[in-house]
Write an enzyme that holds these catalytic residues in place. Structure first.
Site, short mmCIF file in Angstrom:
data_model
loop_
_atom_site.label_atom_id
_atom_site.label_comp_id
_atom_site.label_asym_id
_atom_site.label_seq_id
_atom_site.Cartn_x
_atom_site.Cartn_y
_atom_site.Cartn_z
NE ARG A 1 -10.37 8.72 -3.59
CZ ARG A 1 -9.63 9.53 -4.34
NH1 ARG A 1 -8.38 9.19 -4.63
NH2 ARG A 1 -10.10 10.66 -4.82
N GLY B 1 8.25 4.40 -17.90
CA GLY B 1 7.19 5.10 -18.64
C GLY B 1 6.70 6.38 -18.04
CD GLU C 1 2.96 6.21 -19.00
OE1 GLU C 1 2.16 5.98 -18.06
OE2 GLU C 1 3.76 5.37 -19.43
CG HIS D 1 7.43 -2.88 -16.50
ND1 HIS D 1 8.66 -3.07 -15.91
CD2 HIS D 1 6.60 -2.47 -15.50
CE1 HIS D 1 8.58 -2.77 -14.63
NE2 HIS D 1 7.35 -2.41 -14.35
CD GLU E 1 10.29 -6.34 -7.79
OE1 GLU E 1 11.08 -6.20 -6.85
OE2 GLU E 1 9.75 -7.42 -8.06
CG HIS F 1 6.56 0.92 -5.25
ND1 HIS F 1 7.17 0.12 -6.19
CD2 HIS F 1 5.31 1.18 -5.72
CE1 HIS F 1 6.32 -0.10 -7.18
NE2 HIS F 1 5.20 0.53 -6.91
#
Length: 762
Positions: A17, A436, A488, A645, A669, A698
């Site tokens: 990566r 979430g 989470e 969602h 969204e 985002h």
């Protein structure tokens, strides 16, 4: 007979990566522009070199990008929104379009056809000067030639697909704008041809789903281009499905070759070829290796395909290639030695797929005896995995057989359930919640890494997770949210987390693929029958609920999303795998409910992306996708509120499916797609609980209260306030705490203002 090997695109992210790390280092000002460009060039050339060493003859050039290939095309053609005019440098403009800035919203992002890759949606504005702003493919073609001696195959997104993916114009304007694209494409192709490009790949995946009128329109554009660039060797590339409906017309396009998908569009393309043949004067590029999954090819099946094609087509020129770009697969399986032998042997990542292309080429040019040992190995591998105990569980088969019609529906209709839920939950008008997840800070990621590496104990890790959970429960209470989440913090990924706790899944160490921008995901591998083992979310959710008097949502990922965001076994229908996942989640949901959790969210952000490209195939998919969700969620009491969602979808295509899910509340969204779903609701009705996302998570920018209030105001014009919820677009995992808290405070204040207005007007 001339047969060549080719690749349509190579994964961008680097074996470790490196691409992602370089991007993020540049964005955070840890490296300067010169170092960024130098490192990116090294990665780009390394990818070309790998393909060269594997024996690929037609190596794609220009598939590499700093963010997204559609964004590259938009910039190249001058599709730059005026709001970014204050930026002067290429990279500043480019990344502002992709990510937004403090003062400017990013361009919309959405799914690339029915994959889990996201592209930046090109924006057309009145007065836009369309021209070839930057011949990037030419620069990269010359770079590979000069640096590595590779005469590559430039890859460009075709004009028709590009404009179909763009927004900002009316249907009446489409033909005019399309004609305006001819000149820059002519210049682009002329310069590539003049530089010596032997083959130029022009991607037109949209061709799999066009009307006859649209195909004719596209043909006219290609005729106009061909007239100006008569000698360029254009390979018209389609993928993700067949072009069966328009095949007869497409094979008459003025191009030198046509690429067809014989994996995901095999039946349709073969049927079309058997009916209409294939022109003798064109090259047939055969997409015979699955570019979207990770399993070894069935070499016998591929060779049979070529035998069939050679009998039915007039051409003697073939290209052996993947079904689509290998962007959608991890790079190399060699590091996955922790996997069981039967699974490891069955895998083929991008580099292994390139090796398969060379094997097939060898069999076709030298005879099957040249790969007899490999053929025998492949047959043994396929037999071993097919007959494995993990793929033949009697308990899973029995549970599937026992399903009854009532397992797929709630006891009471929505209106009656919602009344009971309102009494049980005591929520205000326009309740606020989040989707979430909360920020996965460096500390969260580092602590998880230490735990996984055995540096800290299970007890220490659990204490840390509890500390983070309590901190964010308090934050949510202080902000004034109505329905809370535990955050989470224990989860790396919304699919991986569940896969690690279900039978039938396995996980790679380095099986990363690009999702959007620098965000990479490591999809689970569903290789066996899926089954419930133990509770997966009970402990963390119940702990969070014990900290507050407010309602805490249980958070699960839905069966269709787990399916669509995994690499899925290919020996049984996807529907059957989805039902297996749904049955396992059903067990978990029942445990959450019996533990006192009264709101349970089952996310299905990938429902839309799994839809076939062709409208005629939609109903069959939607039926089993909806049934999977219902199977997972229908055993709870009427008082238990089921949420779901979705994000980044073309919702107008699936409004009926959303309704059929029978979720008590759906959050969708809205802000990044500039309110498209609000427009959809102007033409239809949605009579259940719904939350339209009021800000784009985002982007790092913190939107004002007024921006959010405006979306609430617009939403309430088409939604019943009685059923309306207020929430962000998506989970907040990738954002920083200092971005999240003020944004949520603004959101709660916008909700309070809206409530006050509703009361005043009542």
């Amino acid at each position: 007979m001339a047969i060549q090997t080719s690749n349509l695109g190579y994964p961008r992210i680097g074996l470790q990566r490196e691409w992602k790390k370089t991007l993020e280092a540049f964005w955070s000002n840890k490296i300067d522009e010169e170092q960024f460009l130098t490192t990116m060039k090294e990665i780009r050339l390394q990818h070309v070199k790998v393909q060269q060493e594997k024996g690929i003859e037609l190596i794609p050039i220009g598939d590499f990008t700093y963010y997204d290939h559609v964004l590259d095309t938009a910039y190249m053609l001058g599709f730059i929104p005026s709001r970014f005019s204050e930026f002067t440098s290429y990279l500043d403009v480019y990344f502002a379009m992709a990510r937004g800035s403090k003062d400017h919203v990013a361009s919309e992002m959405t799914k690339w056809f029915n994959t889990n890759y996201h592209y930046i949606v090109p924006e057309y504005e009145e007065g836009l000067q369309i021209s070839l702003k930057d011949n990037r493919p030419l620069r990269l073609y010359e770079e590979a030639k000069q640096e590595l001696g590779v005469d590559g195959k430039p890859v460009i997104l075709g004009p028709y697909t590009f404009l179909k993916l763009a927004k900002g114009y009316t249907q009446e304007q489409f033909a005019t704008i399309l004609k305006q694209l001819v000149a820059p494409y002519v210049q682009l192709l002329s310069e590539l041809h003049a530089a010596g490009a032997q083959v130029i790949q022009v991607d037109e995946p949209i061709f799999a789903s066009l009307t006859k009128e649209e195909v004719q329109q596209a043909k006219e554009i290609y005729e106009a281009i061909r007239k100006e660039v008569p000698n360029a060797n254009l390979l018209l590339q389609t993928y993700f499905d067949s072009v069966e409906e328009n095949y007869e017309e497409i094979i008459t396009f003025p191009v030198s070759g046509i690429g067809l998908d014989f994996v995901h569009g095999k039946e349709g393309n073969l049927h079309a070829i058997s009916k209409y043949g294939f022109p003798a004067d064109k090259t047939l590029a055969v997409g015979c290796i699955d570019g979207r999954n990770i399993w070894r090819a069935d070499l016998d099946e591929v060779l049979t395909l070529f035998t069939t094609l050679q009998k039915q087509v007039q051409t003697k020129d073939f290209i052996v290639q993947p079904s689509c770009s290998l962007l959608h697969t991890p790079i190399d399986k060699t590091e996955e030695t922790h996997l069981s032998t039967e699974l490891f042997d069955a895998l083929a990542f991008a580099n292994q797929k390139l090796e398969e292309l060379v094997l097939i080429h060898s069999a076709l040019t030298k005879g099957t005896e040249s790969i007899s040992n490999e053929l025998e190995t492949y047959r043994n591998v396929h037999h071993t995995i097919r007959s494995s105990a993990v793929r033949n569980r009697e308990d899973v088969k029995a549970a599937r057989t026992a399903l009854k019609e009532e397992d797929f529906s709630r006891p009471l209709p929505f209106e009656k359930r919602y009344e009971l839920q309102q009494v049980a939950l005591e929520l205000p008008l326009l309740p606020t919640t989040t989707i979430g997840s909360f920020p996965q800070t460096t500390e969260v990621r580092q602590t998880r890494k230490e735990w996984r590496n055995g540096v800290i104990s299970n007890e220490q890790y659990e204490k840390f997770i509890e500390k983070e959970t309590e901190k964010w429960i308090r934050y949510q209470e202080e902000i004034g949210l109505d329905v809370l989440v535990h955050g989470e913090f224990e989860r790396t990924d919304m699919v991986e987390y569940f896969g690690e706790r279900l039978a039938g899944f396995s996980f790679t160490k380095n099986g990363w693929v690009q999702s959007y921008g620098s965000r990479c995901v490591k999809p689970p591998v569903i290789y066996g029958d899926v089954a419930f083992i133990n509770g997966m979310t009970i402990k963390e959710t119940v702990y969070a609920q014990s900290l507050t008097e407010k309602v805490v949502k249980g958070m699960l990922t839905g069966p269709v999303t787990i399916l669509n965001w995994s690499f899925v076994r290919n020996d049984i229908p996807r529907k059957e795998v989805s039902y297996q996942i749904a049955l396992a989640l059903r067990h978990e949901i029942e445990l959450l409910e019996s533990s006192g959790i009264r709101v349970i969210q089952v996310d299905e952000p990938a429902l839309r992306e799994g839809m076939p490209l062709k409208e005629k195939d939609w109903d069959a998919y939607i039926t089993w996708a909806v049934q999977s969700f219902l199977l997972a969620t229908s055993s709870v009491a009427n008082e238990t509120q089921i949420h779901t969602h979705m994000c980044y979808s073309n919702f107008e295509d699936i409004v009926d499916a959303i309704r059929a899910l029978d979720a008590d509340v759906i959050s969708i969204e809205t802000s990044r797609s500039h309110g498209e779903f609000i427009d959809t609701l102007k033409h239809t009705t949605y009579e259940k609980g719904i939350g339209l996302g009021v800000y784009d998570i985002h982007s790092p920018r913190v939107p004002s209260k007024d921006e959010m209030y405006k979306i609430v105001e617009q939403s309430l014009e088409v939604c019943d306030p009685k059923y309306f919820w207020i929430n962000p677009d998506c989970g907040l995992k990738t954002r920083r705490t200092e971005e999240v808290i003020p944004a949520l405070e603004h959101m709660v204040q916008a909700a309070k203002d809206a409530r006050s207005l509703l009361k005043t007007n009542a």
